[in-house]
Design a protein around this motif. Structure first.
Motif, PDB file in Angstrom:
ATOM      1  N   PRO A 149       0.796  -1.244   0.000  1.00 15.73           N
ATOM      2  CA  PRO A 149       0.000   0.000   0.000  1.00 15.73           C
ATOM      3  C   PRO A 149       0.823   1.286   0.000  1.00 15.73           C
ATOM      4  O   PRO A 149       0.546   2.218   0.750  1.00 15.73           O
ATOM      5  CB  PRO A 149      -0.806  -0.142   1.287  1.00 15.73           C
ATOM      6  CG  PRO A 149       0.088  -0.920   2.199  1.00 15.73           C
ATOM      7  CD  PRO A 149       0.820  -1.898   1.316  1.00 15.73           C
ATOM      8  N   ILE A 150       1.863   1.343  -0.848  1.00 14.55           N
ATOM      9  CA  ILE A 150       2.636   2.573  -0.953  1.00 14.55           C
ATOM     10  C   ILE A 150       1.764   3.644  -1.609  1.00 14.55           C
ATOM     11  O   ILE A 150       1.279   3.480  -2.726  1.00 14.55           O
ATOM     12  CB  ILE A 150       3.917   2.338  -1.789  1.00 14.55           C
ATOM     13  CG1 ILE A 150       4.800   1.298  -1.104  1.00 14.55           C
ATOM     14  CG2 ILE A 150       4.673   3.644  -2.000  1.00 14.55           C
ATOM     15  CD1 ILE A 150       5.990   0.854  -1.922  1.00 14.55           C
ATOM     16  N   GLY A 151       1.536   4.726  -0.908  1.00 20.94           N
ATOM     17  CA  GLY A 151       0.667   5.778  -1.411  1.00 20.94           C
ATOM     18  C   GLY A 151      -0.811   5.463  -1.275  1.00 20.94           C
ATOM     19  O   GLY A 151      -1.658   6.270  -1.655  1.00 20.94           O
ATOM     20  N   MET A 152      -1.147   4.278  -0.755  1.00 23.29           N
ATOM     21  CA  MET A 152      -2.556   3.865  -0.619  1.00 23.29           C
ATOM     22  C   MET A 152      -2.819   3.415   0.815  1.00 23.29           C
ATOM     23  O   MET A 152      -3.615   2.511   1.045  1.00 23.29           O
ATOM     24  CB  MET A 152      -2.862   2.719  -1.593  1.00 23.29           C
ATOM     25  CG  MET A 152      -2.689   3.072  -3.047  1.00 23.29           C
ATOM     26  SD  MET A 152      -4.109   3.959  -3.725  1.00 23.29           S
ATOM     27  CE  MET A 152      -5.171   2.598  -4.144  1.00 23.29           C
ATOM     28  N   ARG A 153      -2.132   4.039   1.772  1.00 19.84           N
ATOM     29  CA  ARG A 153      -2.227   3.604   3.161  1.00 19.84           C
ATOM     30  C   ARG A 153      -3.684   3.565   3.638  1.00 19.84           C
ATOM     31  O   ARG A 153      -4.441   4.498   3.425  1.00 19.84           O
ATOM     32  CB  ARG A 153      -1.417   4.555   4.046  1.00 19.84           C
ATOM     33  CG  ARG A 153      -1.227   4.074   5.471  1.00 19.84           C
ATOM     34  CD  ARG A 153      -0.306   5.008   6.225  1.00 19.84           C
ATOM     35  NE  ARG A 153       0.976   5.143   5.553  1.00 19.84           N
ATOM     36  CZ  ARG A 153       1.670   6.277   5.527  1.00 19.84           C
ATOM     37  NH1 ARG A 153       1.200   7.359   6.101  1.00 19.84           N
ATOM     38  NH2 ARG A 153       2.831   6.319   4.896  1.00 19.84           N
ATOM     39  N   ASP A 154      -4.056   2.479   4.264  1.00 17.84           N
ATOM     40  CA  ASP A 154      -5.390   2.253   4.835  1.00 17.84           C
ATOM     41  C   ASP A 154      -6.483   2.008   3.788  1.00 17.84           C
ATOM     42  O   ASP A 154      -7.610   1.675   4.140  1.00 17.84           O
ATOM     43  CB  ASP A 154      -5.833   3.408   5.745  1.00 17.84           C
ATOM     44  CG  ASP A 154      -4.881   3.632   6.912  1.00 17.84           C
ATOM     45  OD1 ASP A 154      -4.327   2.623   7.399  1.00 17.84           O
ATOM     46  OD2 ASP A 154      -4.698   4.780   7.323  1.00 17.84           O
ATOM     47  N   VAL A 155      -6.150   2.197   2.520  1.00 17.18           N
ATOM     48  CA  VAL A 155      -7.164   2.012   1.479  1.00 17.18           C
ATOM     49  C   VAL A 155      -7.491   0.541   1.295  1.00 17.18           C
ATOM     50  O   VAL A 155      -8.652   0.152   1.163  1.00 17.18           O
ATOM     51  CB  VAL A 155      -6.697   2.639   0.145  1.00 17.18           C
ATOM     52  CG1 VAL A 155      -7.666   2.285  -0.984  1.00 17.18           C
ATOM     53  CG2 VAL A 155      -6.584   4.149   0.295  1.00 17.18           C
ATOM     54  N   GLY A 156      -6.471  -0.317   1.293  1.00 19.41           N
ATOM     55  CA  GLY A 156      -6.681  -1.736   1.044  1.00 19.41           C
ATOM     56  C   GLY A 156      -7.661  -2.378   2.000  1.00 19.41           C
ATOM     57  O   GLY A 156      -8.488  -3.215   1.598  1.00 19.41           O
ATOM     58  N   ALA A 157      -7.600  -1.977   3.254  1.00 19.14           N
ATOM     59  CA  ALA A 157      -8.498  -2.557   4.255  1.00 19.14           C
ATOM     60  C   ALA A 157      -9.949  -2.147   4.038  1.00 19.14           C
ATOM     61  O   ALA A 157     -10.861  -2.769   4.590  1.00 19.14           O
ATOM     62  CB  ALA A 157      -8.048  -2.138   5.656  1.00 19.14           C
ATOM     63  N   SER A 158     -10.165  -1.120   3.238  1.00 21.56           N
ATOM     64  CA  SER A 158     -11.528  -0.632   2.990  1.00 21.56           C
ATOM     65  C   SER A 158     -12.198  -1.321   1.812  1.00 21.56           C
ATOM     66  O   SER A 158     -13.388  -1.122   1.581  1.00 21.56           O
ATOM     67  CB  SER A 158     -11.503   0.880   2.736  1.00 21.56           C
ATOM     68  OG  SER A 158     -11.000   1.576   3.853  1.00 21.56           O
ATOM     69  N   ILE A 159     -11.435  -2.111   1.059  1.00 19.79           N
ATOM     70  CA  ILE A 159     -12.016  -2.797  -0.105  1.00 19.79           C
ATOM     71  C   ILE A 159     -12.804  -4.005   0.392  1.00 19.79           C
ATOM     72  O   ILE A 159     -12.236  -4.991   0.838  1.00 19.79           O
ATOM     73  CB  ILE A 159     -10.923  -3.223  -1.095  1.00 19.79           C
ATOM     74  CG1 ILE A 159     -10.184  -1.984  -1.610  1.00 19.79           C
ATOM     75  CG2 ILE A 159     -11.526  -4.007  -2.257  1.00 19.79           C
ATOM     76  CD1 ILE A 159      -8.917  -2.297  -2.372  1.00 19.79           C
ATOM     77  N   ALA A 160     -14.124  -3.910   0.315  1.00 22.70           N
ATOM     78  CA  ALA A 160     -14.991  -4.942   0.888  1.00 22.70           C
ATOM     79  C   ALA A 160     -15.475  -5.952  -0.134  1.00 22.70           C
ATOM     80  O   ALA A 160     -15.828  -7.081   0.223  1.00 22.70           O
ATOM     81  CB  ALA A 160     -16.194  -4.282   1.572  1.00 22.70           C
ATOM     82  N   LEU A 161     -15.525  -5.575  -1.414  1.00 19.72           N
ATOM     83  CA  LEU A 161     -16.012  -6.482  -2.447  1.00 19.72           C
ATOM     84  C   LEU A 161     -15.457  -6.061  -3.798  1.00 19.72           C
ATOM     85  O   LEU A 161     -15.740  -4.965  -4.274  1.00 19.72           O
ATOM     86  CB  LEU A 161     -17.547  -6.478  -2.499  1.00 19.72           C
ATOM     87  CG  LEU A 161     -18.199  -7.418  -3.522  1.00 19.72           C
ATOM     88  CD1 LEU A 161     -17.859  -8.873  -3.227  1.00 19.72           C
ATOM     89  CD2 LEU A 161     -19.715  -7.221  -3.541  1.00 19.72           C
ATOM     90  N   ALA A 162     -14.645  -6.934  -4.398  1.00 22.38           N
ATOM     91  CA  ALA A 162     -14.053  -6.658  -5.713  1.00 22.38           C
ATOM     92  C   ALA A 162     -14.654  -7.615  -6.736  1.00 22.38           C
ATOM     93  O   ALA A 162     -14.542  -8.830  -6.607  1.00 22.38           O
ATOM     94  CB  ALA A 162     -12.531  -6.831  -5.662  1.00 22.38           C
ATOM     95  N   VAL A 163     -15.294  -7.047  -7.742  1.00 19.44           N
ATOM     96  CA  VAL A 163     -15.959  -7.837  -8.780  1.00 19.44           C
ATOM     97  C   VAL A 163     -15.209  -7.662 -10.099  1.00 19.44           C
ATOM     98  O   VAL A 163     -15.075  -6.540 -10.604  1.00 19.44           O
ATOM     99  CB  VAL A 163     -17.431  -7.424  -8.961  1.00 19.44           C
ATOM    100  CG1 VAL A 163     -18.102  -8.279 -10.033  1.00 19.44           C
ATOM    101  CG2 VAL A 163     -18.184  -7.536  -7.641  1.00 19.44           C
ATOM    102  N   GLY A 164     -14.701  -8.758 -10.646  1.00 12.47           N
ATOM    103  CA  GLY A 164     -13.963  -8.707 -11.900  1.00 12.47           C
ATOM    104  C   GLY A 164     -14.844  -9.086 -13.077  1.00 12.47           C
ATOM    105  O   GLY A 164     -15.795  -9.860 -12.933  1.00 12.47           O
ATOM    106  N   ILE A 165     -14.548  -8.543 -14.234  1.00 14.31           N
ATOM    107  CA  ILE A 165     -15.316  -8.855 -15.441  1.00 14.31           C
ATOM    108  C   ILE A 165     -14.383  -9.478 -16.486  1.00 14.31           C
ATOM    109  O   ILE A 165     -13.231  -9.082 -16.627  1.00 14.31           O
ATOM    110  CB  ILE A 165     -16.020  -7.610 -16.023  1.00 14.31           C
ATOM    111  CG1 ILE A 165     -15.051  -6.436 -16.166  1.00 14.31           C
ATOM    112  CG2 ILE A 165     -17.180  -7.211 -15.125  1.00 14.31           C
ATOM    113  CD1 ILE A 165     -15.685  -5.188 -16.755  1.00 14.31           C
TER     114      ILE A 165
END
Length: 308
Positions: free
Chosen positions: A137-153
């Motif tokens: 998470p370089i430059g994305m501190r604390d953001v990763g923990a907020s990703i609750a659902l990732a949907v790929g297409i």
């Protein structure tokens, strides 16, 4: 099936049971229905999706587009947006066959919009970016923990905006502002007009317009998503679903139990996983050849191979 489909816990053919969503959907309405359910259930506070000029006109505060340039936004140009209601999801529904920088909104979603639980939809390469943001998470501190659902297409390749403009206006002889829907299927690129006209282009016409960066990607089925989906393998109006992670498994189980989707065993539908596997192999083989060719002139870098 082989490794080309990635790791998954289950696979089905499905479509939304919501008739309103199906009216706006590209195929089975999976992404819109998933996020609508996740919002209602409190699984996510909002989702990052690819919207358009019409969405921006109604919800400018949900986009990162500069409002002073509204008249410069072209038809069918994707605009990353934060949606927090079903109405906003419906307004943004449908596939845009050119690049939408959804990842650019991840930090904004948590900081400017204050979302604690974020949903995001994206192509296979964007799913890789999401996972990298969580791991490094370089430059994305604390953001990763907020990703609750990732949907790929599912994605064979994507197109720059100028390419879509050329395909629609030059090859299909239709103005972009008059287009109702675009899709790729049955070996054709389809363009549907608002007045009922339908134009189909052979895929061989589209190849030279593809985004060159897509030719170093070895993932067709977005196997780093919690759930991944695409029309290939399922009947018209349905979508193929891979449930891949513990998070995806929990959300899918809750949504189906709530009657959000109707499903069929993937083994009982045509063309089934055989076609998904065929296309996944075609992408991997073709792009591995591209990577080998790049090595001959000193370019050995590529997107991570998701199968190793």
């Amino acid at each position: 099936m082989g490794a080309e489909l990635g790791k998954y816990k289950s696979c089905v053919s499905a479509r939304s049971t919501d008739k309103e969503i199906l009216k706006h959907a590209q195929d089975g309405g999976i992404v819109t229905s998933l996020f609508a359910y996740a919002l209602d259930a409190g699984i996510i506070d909002g989702a990052i999706v690819a919207a358009n000029k019409e969405f921006y006109a109604k919800h400018p505060s949900k986009c990162i587009q500069d409002s002073s340039n509204f008249d410069m936004i072209e038809p069918w140009r994707p605009i990353p947006a934060i949606v927090t209601t079903k109405a906003e999801l419906l307004a943004a529904a449908g596939t845009k066959y050119n690049i939408s920088p959804n990842i650019a909104l991840l930090k904004e979603a948590t900081r400017s919009f204050g979302l604690d639980k974020v949903g995001i939809v994206g192509t296979p390469c964007q799913m890789q970016a999401v996972r990298k943001a969580q791991l490094y998470p370089i430059g994305m501190r604390d953001v990763g923990a907020s990703i609750a659902l990732a949907v790929g297409i599912f994605c064979m390749e994507n197109f720059p905006y100028q390419s879509i403009l050329q395909l629609v206006e030059d090859h299909a002889a239709m103005k972009l502002e008059s287009v109702k829907k675009m899709e790729i299927g049955k070996g054709k690129f389809w363009v549907y007009g608002k007045r009922g006209q339908v134009v189909q282009l052979p895929l061989k016409v589209t190849h030279k317009y593809e985004q060159p960066g897509c030719h170093v990607c070895l993932d067709y089925v977005a196997n780093l998503g919690d759930i991944s989906t695409g029309s290939v393998g399922s009947p018209d109006g349905w979508s193929t679903i891979f449930v891949r992670s513990k998070i995806g498994e929990a959300v899918w189980a809750q949504a189906t139990a709530a009657g959000i989707f109707e499903t069929q065993p993937i083994e009982k539908v045509k063309p089934g996983l055989e076609l998904v596997t065929k296309l996944a192999n075609e992408k991997i083989t073709k792009n591995k050849n591209t990577l080998e060719a790049r090595k001959t002139f000193g370019v050995g870098k590529a997107l991570r191979n998701p199968y190793i």
